[in-house]
Write a protein that holds these residues in place. Structure first.
Motif, PDB file in Angstrom:
ATOM      1  N   ARG A 281      80.467  50.000  63.494  1.00 43.81           N
ATOM      2  CA  ARG A 281      80.598  49.713  64.929  1.00 43.81           C
ATOM      3  C   ARG A 281      82.099  49.438  65.251  1.00 43.81           C
ATOM      4  N   ILE A 282      82.935  48.835  64.311  1.00 44.79           N
ATOM      5  CA  ILE A 282      84.120  48.545  64.658  1.00 44.79           C
ATOM      6  C   ILE A 282      85.013  49.862  64.285  1.00 44.79           C
ATOM      7  N   ALA A 283      84.768  50.686  63.339  1.00 44.45           N
ATOM      8  CA  ALA A 283      85.277  51.723  63.201  1.00 44.45           C
ATOM      9  C   ALA A 283      85.327  52.751  64.420  1.00 44.45           C
ATOM     10  N   GLY A 284      84.105  52.881  64.901  1.00 41.07           N
ATOM     11  CA  GLY A 284      83.963  53.560  66.213  1.00 41.07           C
ATOM     12  C   GLY A 284      84.856  53.297  67.388  1.00 41.07           C
ATOM     13  N   GLY A 328      84.167  56.537  59.070  1.00 38.23           N
ATOM     14  CA  GLY A 328      84.650  55.519  60.219  1.00 38.23           C
ATOM     15  C   GLY A 328      85.753  56.536  61.043  1.00 38.23           C
ATOM     16  N   MET A 329      86.242  57.233  60.136  1.00 38.34           N
ATOM     17  CA  MET A 329      87.269  58.380  60.850  1.00 38.34           C
ATOM     18  C   MET A 329      86.171  59.604  61.455  1.00 38.34           C
ATOM     19  N   ALA A 330      85.628  60.037  60.740  1.00 35.51           N
ATOM     20  CA  ALA A 330      84.908  61.211  60.769  1.00 35.51           C
ATOM     21  C   ALA A 330      83.988  61.387  61.744  1.00 35.51           C
ATOM     22  N   ARG A 331      83.201  60.336  61.963  1.00 38.52           N
ATOM     23  CA  ARG A 331      82.278  60.331  63.068  1.00 38.52           C
ATOM     24  C   ARG A 331      82.928  60.311  64.298  1.00 38.52           C
ATOM     25  N   SER A 332      84.116  59.895  64.521  1.00 41.49           N
ATOM     26  CA  SER A 332      84.816  60.049  65.937  1.00 41.49           C
ATOM     27  C   SER A 332      85.550  61.412  65.915  1.00 41.49           C
TER      28      SER A 332
END
Length: 876
Positions: A281-284, A328-332
């Motif tokens: 969640r925080i990464a997003g 956390g990077m790749a989802r966004s």
């Protein structure tokens, strides 16, 4: 003027066609961007250059350079390549040196022609620049005018992958609010300006804060300006990625969250477990807020354990953490590439065993990660990690630590080592090079050389290259300057920078071994040659800067000789001699201060005034100044990082280092005159208290140079020349000028902590207090450390350097043996109460044949740990 500007505006991509009578097309974006750089760099000559964009060569980025008519045509496949063509021309044809300090460039009325077209293709796909630490030790107070010059300089040197983390505070402020943190909790979380880059690496929180009220908004805007210019020129900025490091206050908001604690020196920070849903969640949120403000080029830096031990050493834990960070990077951003500093694999090598680093790296697809092999000029890790398990990687040069002032650069290692790596069958996916300096440094030749190597396919002839460098550095061929630079090549630039002047070291009466890797008198001859060139070159800013820097280094080296004389007088109880030697030592520091006062780049006042300008109120200015003072002195609240970012600066030398030495030496002199035992430990505590108060002081220092550099250097040359050229003091028992017999020899111990193996106690560095052998009596009731000299040699002195930096002391014994079976005690210091210092405890005894040396620590006044930073042995 208007007509001239119009000519400039319409020159651009393929503009040389117009010179041949054809219609002039609209310039490309790359050509237009380079036009802007030309106008900033050479406003009076910009129309004499033509910028054209050409296709990228199949082998890599390309630039071309040629004369067409009375103009110089610069071509490249992007703005950076075109700018590199410009710099190549300025250096190799117009004899001009370009610095980020931006002195005026002197070009002839008729530009020198390029005899035949030049075309160069870079083997280095990626050319990285900047270290997180640079944002703390050099850049924390910079405004757009300073950054603009640096970004232009990056382009001129071919940088296409710069670390760009200015303005991160705005991202964290937004993320914190969306998570429910209060303004006070966010303000408390963020550190002072020079400590922010260490916060982005997860090392610490809060320290040095709060930031000035307007800081976040202003730096968000500054970050956008920096990124816009970098992208305009064709660079790929490296933004920040989420590492799992979170504010401790989240623990109260999310009591079910699994927060783990990691430690860096004196600071503890929180790391959210990779399996906790809050991590994703925080990464997003982080990626969303960062992209909203700063856009993206799909490349993100993330270093969760730069100098910290992970909460677990289980390979599966490390793999999960790695996968979570990348996810956390790749989802966004499905195109995300993770840039990872390889520093931990070297710095904490005892922890990062092959199964561990392999698990961490293998968790990420090869094409989604880029590893920076940070310390290749000294300790490359690519050859010890199977080229980072197949990941693309860059051969990098740190150059300096803490932006310390000193002459040095590993030119030969960067020349041969880089090319050896390129041709090694084990090189894996070597994709380029990087200059990962902890500070902007005082050795411009190191930058020129490293970035030029990206456009060369073979090692250079260093003597020839240095001669050419001297020519364009000063704008003409000058025999004395060339001779000076050949001497510099063979002395200070023959080894990595290791600034360790006695002036900036903690005051001590102990004997200090001179760690200079060259004959200081050879460097003195370079100073003399520059003085011979001064009448011809003295009006050149680059020459004046170099003259002061070389003179500074020669005098700083001489301080070691003067300090040794203080020690000899002390041990002889020679009151008059002690006073005389002390006076000479302090006078030298004063003279150095006046020399550096003539140059902007060596002024404490510039650093402090840049810091204060970011405060809108008296309290904000005071807090900014405290941060600026603290980071270059004590750093934290304990002495663990004391003097890490030490500076030989005018104002700093006189009011900090000389004052610190005088305080210590006056106390020693008083005890000598009174016939009393000197309370060295008490004096060190007094100095620590004084150090902390110095950071609170508000004394104003000049931000404007005073005096003439050449005249001052000439006066000091006349004053010190005979001393500097004289033969070295006779080698006596109290002069430590030999390499320790223990360095690099096989070492063992009864036990050790995972990150502190036996080899760290004889790695040749007593100044790296964070690298030491360690164990604990809770698990090892009789701990010992031992070294094998591999054959019997004569030993008459052993120096035991324990952990130091606070008020602790250690008890210990030293035993020696020829066979490892029968031991003889040569030093019994079990009841020692002398303060532990960097100089260590010296143990002398009648010389004898020794093969094995064993140190047994019997007590530590601070805790149950046992710690050896270095054990040194000498014949006498």
């Amino acid at each position: 003027m208007i007509a001239r500007l119009l000519v400039f505006v319409f020159c651009g991509a393929l503009a040389s066609l117009a010179l041949r009578g054809q219609e002039e097309p609209r310039p490309s974006a790359a050509a237009a961007a380079t036009r802007g750089l030309l106008q900033r760099l050479l406003p009076d000559h910009a129309t004499r250059f033509v910028c054209e964009e050409i296709p990228r060569d199949p082998a890599g980025d390309v630039f071309e350079l040629e004369s067409v008519g009375d103009r110089i045509v610069l071509r490249g496949n992007d703005g950076v390549a075109i700018a590199r063509a410009l710099n190549w021309y300025l250096k190799h044809y117009a004899h001009c040196d370009v610095s980020w300090r931006r002195e005026a460039l002197v070009l002839p009325e008729m530009l020198p022609r390029v005899p035949e077209k030049i075309r160069r293709v870079s083997w280095a796909e990626k050319r990285y620049f900047l270290n997180y630490c640079t944002f703390g030790y050099s850049l924390p107070w910079w405004d757009w005018s300073q950054w603009e010059r640096l970004v232009d300089w990056m382009a001129l040197n071919g940088v296409n992958l710069p670390l760009s983390v200015t303005g991160q505070e705005a991202v964290w402020e937004a993320v914190g609010k969306r998570l429910g943190l209060t303004d006070t909790q966010i303000t408390t979380f963020l550190t002072g300006a020079p400590f922010l880059p260490f916060q982005w690496m997860g090392c610490l929180d809060e320290y040095g804060g709060p930031l000035p009220k307007a800081w976040i908004a202003k730096h968000e805007e500054l970050g956008k300006q920096i990124l816009a210019r970098q992208r305009e020129l064709g660079m790929t900025p490296v933004l920040q990625g989420f590492t799992g490091h979170v504010p401790a206050a989240l623990g109260a908001l999310f009591p079910e969250a699994k927060l783990q604690e990691i430690k860096w020196f004196e600071w503890n920070t929180k790391l959210i477990d990779s399996l906790d849903p809050l991590f994703a969640r925080i990464a997003g949120l982080f990626m969303e807020e960062q992209t909203r403000r700063f856009g993206t080029n799909h490349v993100y830096a993330a270093d969760p354990f730069i100098e910290m031990i992970p909460p677990s050493g289980e390979p599966e834990y490390l793999a999960r953490m790695s996968r979570a960070i990348y996810a956390g990077m790749a989802r966004s951003d499905p195109q995300a590439v993770w840039v990872l500093q390889g520093w931990p694999f070297m710095y904490k090598r005892s922890f990062w065993t092959q199964p561990r680093f392999k698990a961490f790296l293998d968790a990420i697809p090869d094409d989604r990660m880029l590893v920076l092999d940070l310390y290749c000029e000294t300790t490359p890790m690519w050859s010890a990690t199977d080229a980072f398990c197949g990941k693309p990687w860059l051969w990098c040069n740190v150059q300096n630590f803490g932006d310390r002032v000193g002459l040095g650069a590993a030119l030969d290692r960067n020349n041969t080592g880089l090319n050896d790596a390129r041709r090694s069958p084990q090189r894996g996916q070597l994709r380029g090079l990087g200059f990962v300096n902890e500070g902007l440094d005082y050795n411009p030749v190191a930058y020129d050389f490293m970035f030029e190597m990206a456009w060369r396919d073979e090692p250079v002839d260093l003597p020839a290259w240095i001669a050419s460098y001297a020519d364009h550095r000063y704008g003409r061929v000058q025999p004395n300057a060339r001779r000076a630079w050949q001497t510099l090549r063979a002395t200070v630039y023959a080894a990595p920078l290791r600034e360790n002047s006695v002036i900036t070291r903690a005051p001590t009466l102990a004997r200090l071994r001179d760690t200079t890797t060259y004959d200081p008198r050879r460097l003195v001859s370079a100073w003399g040659d520059l003085m011979q060139a001064a009448d011809e070159l003295g009006n050149r800013e680059a020459f004046r800067s170099d003259l002061v820097n070389v003179a500074r280094q020669a005098l700083a080296n001489h301080a070691s000789t003067l300090h040794a004389r203080i020690g000899r007088a002390w041990r002889a109880k020679d009151i008059a001699g002690f006073a005389q030697a002390t006076g000479r030592f302090l006078a030298l520091i004063h003279d150095l201060d006046t020399l550096l006062a003539t140059r902007q780049e060596f002024l404490l006042g510039s650093w402090l005034e840049d810091a204060k300008r970011w405060g809108a109120t008296g309290a904000e200015r005071a807090r900014s100044e405290w941060n600026a003072r603290r980071v270059i002195t004590l750093w934290g609240d304990t002495p663990a990082l004391n003097d890490y970012a030490r500076k030989q600066w005018s104002g700093m030398l006189e009011d900090y280092y000389a004052a610190r030495w005088k305080r210590f030496l006056d106390a020693a002199a008083a005890s000598l005159r009174g016939g009393k035992t000197f309370d060295a430990a008490g004096s060190q505590r007094d100095i620590t208290t004084w150090t902390k108060s110095w950071a609170d002081d508000r004394k104003i220092y000049s931000a404007v140079p005073v005096g003439d550099s050449v005249a001052r250097a000439r006066a000091l040359w006349a004053k010190y020349r005979s001393e500097l050229e004289a033969p070295a003091d006779p080698v006596e028992d109290d002069v430590l000028d030999a390499v320790s017999l223990t360095t690099g020899k096989p070492a063992t111990s009864s036990s050790h902590m995972p990150a502190h193996p036996a080899r760290l106690a004889n790695d040749g560095s007593a100044s790296e207090v964070d690298q030491f052998w360690a164990t604990d009596t809770k698990t090892d009731s009789a701990p010992w450390w031992q070294v094998d000299l591999e054959q019997p040699v004569t030993v008459g002195r052993v120096v035991v350097v324990t952990y130091y930096g606070d008020d602790r002391h250690y008890g210990f014994t030293v035993e020696v043996s020829t066979d490892g079976q029968r031991w003889e005690m040569v030093a019994d210091r079990r009841h020692n109460e002398e303060l532990a210092t960097q100089s260590g405890y010296t143990c002398t005894f009648p010389p004898r044949a020794v093969r094995y040396i064993r140190v047994t620590q019997t007590h530590n006044s601070a805790n149950t740990g046992r710690h050896l930073v270095e054990v040194q042995a000498y014949e006498k």
